[in-house]
Write a protein that holds these residues in place. Sequence first.
Motif, PDB file in Angstrom:
ATOM      1  N   PHE A  95       0.804  -1.226   0.000  1.00 31.19           N
ATOM      2  CA  PHE A  95       0.000   0.000   0.000  1.00 31.19           C
ATOM      3  C   PHE A  95       0.834   1.271   0.000  1.00 31.19           C
ATOM      4  N   TYR A  96       2.094   1.205   0.520  1.00 30.50           N
ATOM      5  CA  TYR A  96       2.852   2.449   0.671  1.00 30.50           C
ATOM      6  C   TYR A  96       3.700   2.820  -0.553  1.00 30.50           C
ATOM      7  N   THR A 110      -7.019   9.313  -5.373  1.00 33.88           N
ATOM      8  CA  THR A 110      -6.625   8.234  -4.465  1.00 33.88           C
ATOM      9  C   THR A 110      -7.789   7.813  -3.573  1.00 33.88           C
ATOM     10  N   VAL A 170      -9.770   4.240  -3.756  1.00 38.21           N
ATOM     11  CA  VAL A 170      -9.708   3.339  -2.600  1.00 38.21           C
ATOM     12  C   VAL A 170     -11.111   2.949  -2.164  1.00 38.21           C
TER      13      VAL A 170
END
Lengths: 205, 257
Positions: free
Chosen positions: B8-9, B44, B48
């Motif tokens: 995820f990062y 984003t 998500v």
Amino acid sequence: MAYLEFRDIQLKFDERMIFSDFNLEIEQLEKVLFCAPSGRGKTSLVKMLLGFVVPDAGEILVDGIRLSGATVNSIRSKISYVSQDADIPKGIVRDVFAAVFKYPVNRHVNYQEAVLSNWLETMALPEDTLERNIDALSGGERQRLALILGILLDRDIWVLDEITTGLDLELKTKMVELLLDYDKTILVVSHDDIYQNRGLREVSW
Amino acid sequence: MGVQEIPFYTPFYLLIFVLPMVIINVKLEIGLNKRIIYALFRMTIQLVLVGFFLQYIFLFNNLWVNSAYVLFMIGAAGLSTVKTCGLTIKNQFLPILIGFGIPNLVMILFINHFVIGLDNIFDAQYYIPLMGMLLGNSLSGNIIGINTFYTGLKRNERQYQYQLALSANQWESTLPWYKEAIIACMNPIIASTETIGLVSLPGMMTGQILGGSMPMTAIVYQIVIMGAILISRYFGIHFSILLTRKQAFDDYDRLIL
């Protein structure tokens, strides 16, 4: 009952009252000149007759028929409308004319291209106008074409809205004389002196 | 050959390149920083959320849930059309909804059944992403087409009225702008259909290849989706104009939008 009747017409434009309790009767075959000052709604008046502007109150009768959504098409079909803007449909002149006479309402008119050719000559338009594109014509040429179209449609009422603008005096005189000679109910909107002393009933408000 | 999972990062690593963009914009006074950052941020969050949502939908993979989601997409697209085109939501939302909902629904079910040959034509894996692609394209086509039609008509009102005065009916009088609208709607998609694959690989193909499909499989899907987009866009704009125009004119055939 008069042939054309405006009864108690009321019309506002942007909160400005243009017509209030306006009444007018026009007899069949009468020739009328609307010569009210600018901004008094001359064009609006003829557009009301065609149902393009709908009054806020009052009614309009054409040959005894009250103008409404249900009757507007049959009333429009009695009127030849020629305006200064002469917004003829786009395309080649020959095709545009042929298309107009193919509309069901106009089919009863016996239209022939030869007749159009003769009219081009009468209106001092070059012979090759037939093959030209409407877009390529000058404003004055388009205006004369619209007039020819109006005449050929052979309708009972003629509405001529500032049709002499931009034409030279000689042509203008010729056209006005020719038009006023027809046995039609003719409504003219104009400021032009050319219509003076030709026996038109002048209406102003 | 599955796709490499991304932690995820790591997407945030891209911000390393956004920093110099921001600095250049400040130095040259190019007023884009706010919009760039807002767009990235919004994108984003939006994705998500959609991702979470879709995970659940795929988990259930139920005809009704899937269809409800598709209807939600159609509704959102319809709303966006009505707003962008300056139509009235009260009168024109339903015509727009039907106008491009129907051709796209028919198209997606046709593809799923006849072209792909799915046992379950409402399978979320196909139904939702493919419908999304169809709707997205139909949406932009609809906006272009509807705008072209009504603004063209408004701008040329005198010409339109003159046609009516010549006793053309409403359909005949509006035909020049109707044709213009269909052409304007179809032009971009025809151009992109012609050149597809030459300049860049289309998104769906890229996705499929990344996901492990063989290029030929991805190509066939791409051909199907391009054809479907072109077709549903065409019928969508016809339906949308035909259905909205019922309430766009008054008894006197005057445009009342």
